[in-house]
Design a protein around this motif. Structure first.
Motif, short mmCIF file in Angstrom:
data_model
loop_
_atom_site.label_atom_id
_atom_site.label_comp_id
_atom_site.label_asym_id
_atom_site.label_seq_id
_atom_site.Cartn_x
_atom_site.Cartn_y
_atom_site.Cartn_z
N ASP A 183 24.05 -11.61 48.19
CA ASP A 183 23.25 -12.67 47.58
C ASP A 183 22.02 -12.99 48.42
OD1 ASP A 183 25.02 -12.82 45.47
OD2 ASP A 183 26.05 -14.60 46.22
N TYR A 213 24.20 -12.94 42.68
CA TYR A 213 24.92 -12.08 41.76
C TYR A 213 26.03 -12.93 41.15
CZ TYR A 213 22.76 -7.81 43.58
OH TYR A 213 21.87 -6.82 43.93
N ALA A 230 26.79 -9.25 38.23
CA ALA A 230 27.28 -8.56 39.43
C ALA A 230 27.38 -7.04 39.25
CB ALA A 230 28.64 -9.13 39.82
N ARG A 232 24.96 -4.75 41.12
CA ARG A 232 25.00 -4.48 42.57
C ARG A 232 24.96 -2.98 42.83
NH1 ARG A 232 28.80 -9.10 44.02
NH2 ARG A 232 27.52 -10.27 45.50
#
Length: 176
Positions: free
Chosen positions: A50, A76, A111, A114
Motif C-alpha cells: 500500500d 489495495y 487487490a 498487485r
C-alpha cells in the motif's frame, strides 16, 4: 467451458461493436486469450505494498494534477468487487470538525492488480486520478486520462480482456 460462462465473462466488452465482441468471443473460446495477453504484457509491476502504491500514485498526481486535492489514502482493497465494474474506487470522506467541513480523498485499487502488468496498474491509477478533476465518465474525463496515459483506451480494452481471461480461468474445471 460452456457458452453461458463465456457469455457472462464477455459482458466486460458489451459496449464494443459486434465485430470486436465476436473476435473476443472466438479468442476466448479457443483458449488463446491468456497467451496473447502474456505475449503483449510479459512483465509484472513491482508496486506490491500500500505504501508503494501511495508513492506511485502521488508521483503521477504530482506530474499531471499538481493543483488537485491531496490524497489521504491509496490502498489495495481485497474486497473490491471487480465484476461490478470497479477496478478501483475514489471516495471523498467528509467530516465536520470544529464547525468546518473537512474532506479526505481516498483511492482503492482491487487487490488482484498487485500481480498485473505495469501498464494495467498505470491505467487504473490514471482513471482514478482523473476522477479528482472530472466526476463523470464524459469527454473531458477521457481526455484527461489520455493526457496522463496516451494509450489509455487500448490499455482499458486489454485490461478488459485480462479480466475475461481471469474469469474464464476461474470457471474452468480443475483436474486433480
Amino acid at each position: 467451458m460452456d457458452a453461458s460462462t463465456v457469455e457472462h465473462a464477455l459482458r466486460l466488452v458489451a459496449g464494443y461493436g459486434d465485430a470486436v465482441r465476436e473476435q473476443v468471443r472466438t479468442l476466448a473460446l479457443s483458449g488463446g486469450l491468456p497467451e496473447r495477453l502474456a505475449r503483449r504484457y510479459p512483465e509484472r509491476h513491482i508496486v506490491r505494498t500500500d505504501a508503494a502504491l501511495y508513492d506511485y500514485t502521488q508521483a503521477l498526481k504530482s506530474r499531471f494534477l499538481k493543483s488537485a486535492p491531496p490524497l489521504a489514502k491509496v490502498v489495495y482493497a481485497a474486497r473490491l468487487d471487480v465484476i461490478q465494474n470497479a477496478l478501483g474506487t475514489h471516495t471523498t470522506i467528509a467530516r465536520v470538525q470544529g464547525g468546518q467541513l473537512k474532506a479526505k480523498r481516498e483511492i482503492r485499487i482491487a487487490a488482484l492488480f498487485r500481480d498485473a502488468p505495469p501498464e494495467f496498474l498505470k491505467m487504473i491509477v490514471v482513471h482514478e486520478l482523473a476522477h479528482l478533476r472530472e466526476r463523470e465518465h464524459d469527454r473531458a474525463f477521457y481526455a484527461l486520462c489520455c493526457h496522463m496515459e496516451p494509450d489509455y483506451h487500448q490499455l482499458e480494452f486489454d485490461l478488459r480482456l485480462h479480466l475475461i481471461a481471469l474469469a474464464l480461468d476461474k470457471a474452468a474445471p480443475r483436474i486433480a
